[in-house]
Scaffold this motif. Structure first.
Motif, short mmCIF file in Angstrom:
data_model
loop_
_atom_site.label_atom_id
_atom_site.label_comp_id
_atom_site.label_asym_id
_atom_site.label_seq_id
_atom_site.Cartn_x
_atom_site.Cartn_y
_atom_site.Cartn_z
N TYR A 16 -0.35 21.95 52.50
CA TYR A 16 0.76 21.30 52.82
C TYR A 16 0.52 20.31 54.00
CZ TYR A 16 3.12 24.75 49.93
OH TYR A 16 3.41 25.40 48.74
N GLU A 38 -2.17 20.07 45.55
CA GLU A 38 -2.70 21.20 44.67
C GLU A 38 -3.87 21.74 45.50
OE1 GLU A 38 -3.90 22.17 40.23
OE2 GLU A 38 -3.63 20.18 40.53
N TYR A 51 4.18 16.93 52.09
CA TYR A 51 3.46 16.91 50.46
C TYR A 51 2.54 18.42 50.50
CZ TYR A 51 4.07 11.99 50.64
OH TYR A 51 4.56 10.58 50.71
N GLU A 52 3.07 18.81 49.15
CA GLU A 52 2.06 20.11 48.85
C GLU A 52 1.32 19.30 47.85
OE1 GLU A 52 3.58 22.65 45.35
OE2 GLU A 52 3.97 23.90 47.14
N SER A 95 -5.53 25.59 48.90
CA SER A 95 -5.18 25.45 47.51
C SER A 95 -3.97 26.36 47.12
CB SER A 95 -6.14 25.70 46.53
OG SER A 95 -7.41 25.00 46.60
N PRO A 96 -2.44 25.94 47.57
CA PRO A 96 -2.24 24.47 47.99
C PRO A 96 -2.50 24.36 49.42
CG PRO A 96 -0.24 25.68 47.67
CD PRO A 96 -1.52 26.75 47.41
N ARG A 145 3.81 27.10 52.95
CA ARG A 145 4.85 26.07 52.88
C ARG A 145 5.54 26.11 54.28
NH1 ARG A 145 8.36 24.46 47.57
NH2 ARG A 145 10.13 23.45 48.85
N ASN A 205 -0.36 16.65 42.24
CA ASN A 205 -1.30 17.40 41.47
C ASN A 205 -2.78 16.59 41.83
OD1 ASN A 205 0.75 19.43 40.33
ND2 ASN A 205 1.20 17.81 39.02
N VAL A 240 9.64 19.38 49.79
CA VAL A 240 8.27 18.90 49.62
C VAL A 240 8.07 18.15 48.35
CG1 VAL A 240 7.31 20.99 51.08
CG2 VAL A 240 7.33 21.00 48.38
N GLU A 241 6.94 17.10 48.26
CA GLU A 241 6.54 16.28 47.40
C GLU A 241 5.47 16.78 46.70
OE1 GLU A 241 5.37 11.85 45.75
OE2 GLU A 241 6.79 12.19 47.53
N ARG A 242 5.43 17.28 45.31
CA ARG A 242 4.33 17.89 44.85
C ARG A 242 3.17 17.03 44.61
NH1 ARG A 242 1.21 22.72 44.09
NH2 ARG A 242 0.09 22.47 41.59
#
Length: 466
Positions: free
Chosen positions: A21, A8, A5-6, A18-19, A37, A47, A43-45
């Protein structure tokens, strides 16, 4: 295969990424965390702000059914306190069935998740049939709460309670017979619940002594010895010093204040959680802090019961560990509990930012109350629950809460002030998504079983409240 997951903004023990991972394995454990990264990985972003889920270190799930139902006085109870409230609680206990217990528990655990708690320490003492008779399955009521946690996806540290007396030198009251065990029967229940862990990977089992009013010194020692034989690392919880009445009773009966008696006769350590610990003298503050035990604070319940103020500033200055619980469930909000803890002391002391202390080594560094409150409660809750979470770092269980940056309390905030805004700001709930052990159990504020859980609770209350 693991998932990356990325996030925010990702909470870390020493700040934010920020960000950030975060890689989570199929077993629900965090594999790695980085500000870079990972190469050649999708990756799934996510927010918003990713923070660790808190452990709620003290819950009596069934008492949720009483919230808002005891806020009155009559000529017969013009002076209302914990002891008069307890009579109302006992009246409800007499009517509770196993089905009621599970339905109430599921609603409470759903609420906890929706407010960003990912585990609960359930201080469970309604064990038997009305009158004290045993269920065909002696673990029936415990199993109902375990099932409720499993339905919602909440991690649980089950703390069956040893409750043997109605006060020091006093027999049990009629309703209290639903709570009571001999030490031997109690330890058999512990062994039974330990066997349940094979089917429930997010279940932990510890031990709770109701209070020094409800168990004798010999029973305390026998139960502790038995628990250590079953699980040397088990978490040990006890109610202490919630009211001045309790302190006086224990001092008269055992010759010392409750916390002092435990320090002198049992020896506290990091495996202990002392729930409430509201009324401490100077020696107890120092001794409890030095022991490494956790003070389990339940600010909204302590406020609604009129218990008094915990010596937060002195205890925190002494390096004491604390976490938060929702106890009788006047609310399930992480922020509301911590707000009451901080702002109650602000009212008492008539000054601001009572929990935050300046960083003497870095004079210009801002120390934020929200961050101190959150991080201290995070560590204390994990210590008291031993759930395996407590931080978004490699090797920990992947319990993550996503806060919506577009929610009204957080609108316009960045990492430096987001925890201040959540905990000390507006009342709206910014929790959007909740992950427990790598599984999303809340998405966009909703749980897939929410409608059924609400309906079961509604039916239960229609029967209980006549």
């Amino acid at each position: 295969m693991s998932t990356v997951y990325e996030v925010e903004h990702l909470h870390q023990p020493d700040g934010w990424l920020s960000p950030g991972y975060v890689e989570i394995g199929e077993d629900g454990v965090i594999v790695s965390v980085s500000g870079a990264r990972p190469p050649e990985r999708s990756v799934e972003r996510l927010n918003g702000f990713g923070v660790p889920g808190l452990s709620n270190l003290h819950s009596h799930a069934f008492q949720r059914a009483l919230a808002g139902r005891t806020e009155f006085v009559t000529t017969a109870r013009a002076e209302d306190n914990l002891w008069t409230w307890r009579k109302e609680m006992y009246r409800m206990v007499d009517r509770l069935t196993p089905e009621d217990y599970e339905a109430i528990g599921a609603l409470v655990y759903l609420e906890m998740l929706q407010f960003g708690m990912t585990a609960v320490c359930e201080f469970h003492y309604v064990h038997h049939l009305p009158g004290g008779g045993a269920h065909a399955n002696p673990a029936e009521m415990s199993d109902r709460l375990i099932a409720a946690a499993a339905e919602t996806g909440l991690g649980m540290t089950m703390l069956p309670v040893l409750y043997a007396h109605g006060g020091i030198g006093k027999p049990l009251e009629a309703t209290q017979k639903r709570f009571a065990h001999s030490v031997d029967a109690y330890l058999k229940l512990i062994e039974t619940l330990h066997a349940r862990r094979a089917a429930h990977p997010n279940l932990n089992v510890g031990m709770a002594l109701h209070s020094l009013r409800a168990v004798t010194p010999d029973e305390v020692r026998a139960a502790l010895a038995g628990m250590k034989a079953i699980d040397p690392g088990a978490r040990l919880h006890i109610h202490v010093s919630e009211t001045t009445h309790e302190v006086a009773e224990v001092e008269a009966g055992l010759g010392a204040r409750p916390v002092q008696w435990l320090l002198d006769n049992i020896g506290l350590g990091p495996d202990w959680c002392l729930v409430h610990a509201t009324h401490l003298d100077t020696s107890e503050i120092a001794g409890l802090a030095a022991s490494g035990a956790v003070a389990g604070l339940c600010p909204l319940t302590e406020a609604t019961m009129g218990d008094g103020f915990f010596p937060l500033v002195e205890y925190h200055a002494a390096g004491g560990a604390f976490g938060i619980g929702t106890d009788s469930h006047y609310g399930a909000s992480t922020a509301a509990e911590l707000r009451m803890l901080e702002c109650g002391k602000r009212l008492e002391l008539r000054r601001r930012n009572v929990i935050a202390r300046p960083d003497r080594a870095h004079a210009e560094r801002e120390v934020h109350s929200g961050r101190v409150l959150f991080d201290t409660a995070l560590a204390g809750g994990e210590q008291a629950s031993a759930q395996g979470g407590g931080g978004l770092i490699a090797g920990r269980r992947a319990d993550m809460v996503m806060l919506d940056a577009g929610s009204l309390p957080l609108l316009g905030h960045g990492p430096q002030t987001v925890l201040d805004a959540w905990i000390l700001g507006g009342p709206q709930n910014p929790v959007r998504d909740v992950m427990v052990a790598g599984n999303w159990v809340i998405r966009d504020g909703r749980h897939p079983r929410e409608a059924a859980i609400r309906e079961a609770y509604r039916r239960t209350m229609a029967r209980l409240v006549r």
